[in-house]
Design an enzyme around this catalytic site. Structure first.
Site, short mmCIF file in Angstrom:
data_model
loop_
_atom_site.label_atom_id
_atom_site.label_comp_id
_atom_site.label_asym_id
_atom_site.label_seq_id
_atom_site.Cartn_x
_atom_site.Cartn_y
_atom_site.Cartn_z
N GLY A 17 0.25 -13.03 14.06
CA GLY A 17 0.66 -12.01 13.10
C GLY A 17 1.18 -10.76 13.79
N GLY A 19 2.06 -7.85 12.24
CA GLY A 19 2.00 -6.73 11.32
C GLY A 19 1.24 -5.57 11.92
N PHE A 20 0.62 -4.77 11.05
CA PHE A 20 -0.10 -3.59 11.52
C PHE A 20 -1.21 -3.95 12.50
CE2 PHE A 20 1.53 -1.77 7.46
CZ PHE A 20 2.25 -0.74 8.02
N GLY A 21 -2.02 -4.95 12.15
CA GLY A 21 -3.12 -5.33 13.02
C GLY A 21 -2.64 -5.90 14.34
N GLU A 177 4.48 2.27 -7.80
CA GLU A 177 5.63 2.67 -6.98
C GLU A 177 6.91 2.00 -7.47
OE1 GLU A 177 3.14 3.57 -2.86
OE2 GLU A 177 4.09 1.63 -3.16
N ASP A 306 -5.83 -7.54 6.24
CA ASP A 306 -6.17 -8.10 4.93
C ASP A 306 -7.00 -9.36 5.03
OD1 ASP A 306 -4.54 -6.10 4.07
OD2 ASP A 306 -3.04 -7.36 3.11
N ALA A 321 -2.92 -0.47 5.09
CA ALA A 321 -2.39 -0.29 6.44
C ALA A 321 -3.38 0.35 7.40
CB ALA A 321 -1.10 0.53 6.38
N GLN A 322 -4.04 1.43 6.96
CA GLN A 322 -4.93 2.16 7.87
C GLN A 322 -6.00 1.27 8.50
OE1 GLN A 322 -6.52 6.18 7.04
NE2 GLN A 322 -5.40 6.02 5.12
#
Length: 457
Positions: A17, A19-21, A177, A306, A321-322
């Site tokens: 992955g 992504g953010f992580g 949003e 997640d 995200a954080q």
């Protein structure tokens, strides 16, 4: 003659992955004496908090995505593999890839995130797309913009068109949003572009099954969000359980609600890789982990983002995200400690457990409208323009982290402040699911001569 002693074998770390992580883990591991392989189905890192702005034509995909290879080019110990994990041999410490290749690892970081959950109604996906990827965003952009184009064409050809009703299922941050952004482009950005229809007459409706929108936010901010949505002309219905999604309409119980575009923001489920590990998962498929982000009995495996079910102070850490970024950073540091400690130690320690540092949550609602629950560096609940400006600063400058963030900010600000075109491009199919069904339901006649009369004023 005695052969020279071989040097120590470097540990192999596989990250699934980008992504953010995964990217935050790579950043930390790139400085360590380990060999890292990052595997992702796509070649780019995506800044998901701004994905809805691609979906509603404010930003282009390249503004919020960057090639993974560009991000890791300064880490010679990191390889990038564009492939997909499809299974594990946990006992042998191997990852099975879609291409048939097997990757061996000493440490494994799984940060493959989540996907849409249609609660067993997967056939709804084609009719109500969600928002997780760039492909999702461009498909939503296509449908929303195409609805206005079809309405203009049909107005010229027949003198009438179906109501421009946009229905969003789910009142979480993504749903709010999307709703605010659709209202913005209809009222502000396209109001002068069409001659025979009035885009500002479009209706946007949020259907939320629970008692409140933005359920994770404090009650006062929930109310502020409803007020700001109302100012944008967005209608909100809570306690509205969608029973069916069909081309051109949705059903809430026995009530039919017409929709030229239906979007999904109602639920997510963890990546299927979580269950493939063979450890305990929660009802979303997230892997239940300990304080070191390890599944029970597997100190060599780290679950981030997640996909991780982490309990802290009696509450589950949210899948946003954080926490994902902090988990990736923690996993890299933890592996560094384990490598330094050597094979004879598991590196455990009370003070080394992961702890999420909550800086707050923000959701933008529209131009100059947002809500913000600030936890650091002070505690506050903001709404309206101050919250919107805070959201702007955090997302553009602090989180995105790209070298071109100033250029992205200039383009974003130009679009928002001057009401210029943005990225309003329709690509792909010219068919809109349910448009013909709308015609039939509303009794629209399509045999009138082309209307070449003066346009609307």
């Amino acid at each position: 003659m005695v052969a020279a002693a071989a040097g120590p074998v470097r540990k192999r770390v596989v990250i699934l992955g980008g992504g953010f992580g995964g990217i935050n883990a790579v950043t930390g591991l790139g400085k360590l004496p380990v060999d890292v392989t990052l595997v992702d189905r796509r070649n780019h890192y995506l800044f998901q908090p701004l994905l809805y702005q691609v979906a509603l034509a404010v930003l282009s995909p390249a503004d919020i995505a960057q090639p993974i290879r560009a991000l890791v080019r300064n880490h010679p110990n990191v390889d990038v593999l564009m492939d997909e994990a499809v299974g594990f041999d946990v006992a042998q410490r191997r990852v099975h890839l879609k291409t048939g290749v097997e990757l061996e690892y000493d440490y494994l970081i799984v940060a493959t995130g989540s996907t849409h959950s249609y609660f067993g109604k997967d056939e709804w996906a084609k009719l109500a797309p969600g928002l997780k990827t760039i492909e999702d965003a461009t498909e939503i952009r296509r449908r929303v913009l195409l609805a206005f184009e079809l309405a203009e064409r049909q107005m010229m050809e027949t003198g009438t068109h179906p109501a421009l009703n946009f229905v969003i299922i789910g009142g979480g941050p993504t749903g709010v949003e999307l709703a605010g952004a659709i209202s913005d482009i209809a009222r502000l950005y396209m109001s002068r572009d069409f001659r025979h229809i009035d885009p500002s007459m479009a209706k946007v409706l949020i259907l939320e099954g629970g008692p409140n929108i933005l359920a994770a936010y404090p009650v006062d901010l929930q109310q502020k969000a409803i007020e700001q949505l109302a100012e944008l002309g967005v209608m909100v219905r809570t306690g509205a359980h969608v029973s069916d999604v069909q081309p051109g309409y949705v059903m809430v119980g026995e009530e039919r609600i017409d929709a030229v575009v239906t979007l999904w923001a109602a639920g997510v489920q963890a990546s299927p890789l979580g269950k493939m590990l063979g450890t305990e998962t929660d009802k979303r498929g997230a892997v239940i982990v300990d304080g070191h982000l390890n599944p029970p009995g597997h100190p060599e495996i780290f679950i981030c983002g997640d996909l991780a079910h982490v309990e802290q102070d009696g509450k589950q850490v949210p899948g946003v995200a954080q926490p994902a970024m902090q988990m990736g950073t923690y996993a890299a540091k933890r592996i560094g400690r384990l490598v330094a400690a050597g094979a004879g130690s598991d590196g455990s320690g009370k003070n080394e457990q992961f702890r999420y540092f909550d800086k707050g949550d923000m959701a933008t609602i529209g131009r100059k409208a947002a809500v913000a629950k600030i936890e650091w560096p002070f505690k506050a609940h903001w709404s309206g323009f101050p919250a919107w400006m805070t959201w702007l600063v955090v997302h553009i400058f602090f989180l995105i982290g790209f070298r071109n963030r100033l250029a992205v900010f200039r383009q974003w600000a130009w679009t928002y402040l001057t009401f210029k075109d943005g990225a309003r491009l329709i690509t792909g199919s010219q068919e809109l699911p349910g448009w013909n069904a709308q015609e039939e339901h509303t009794g629209v006649v399509t045999t009138k001569p082309l209307d070449m009369s003066s346009p609307k004023t």
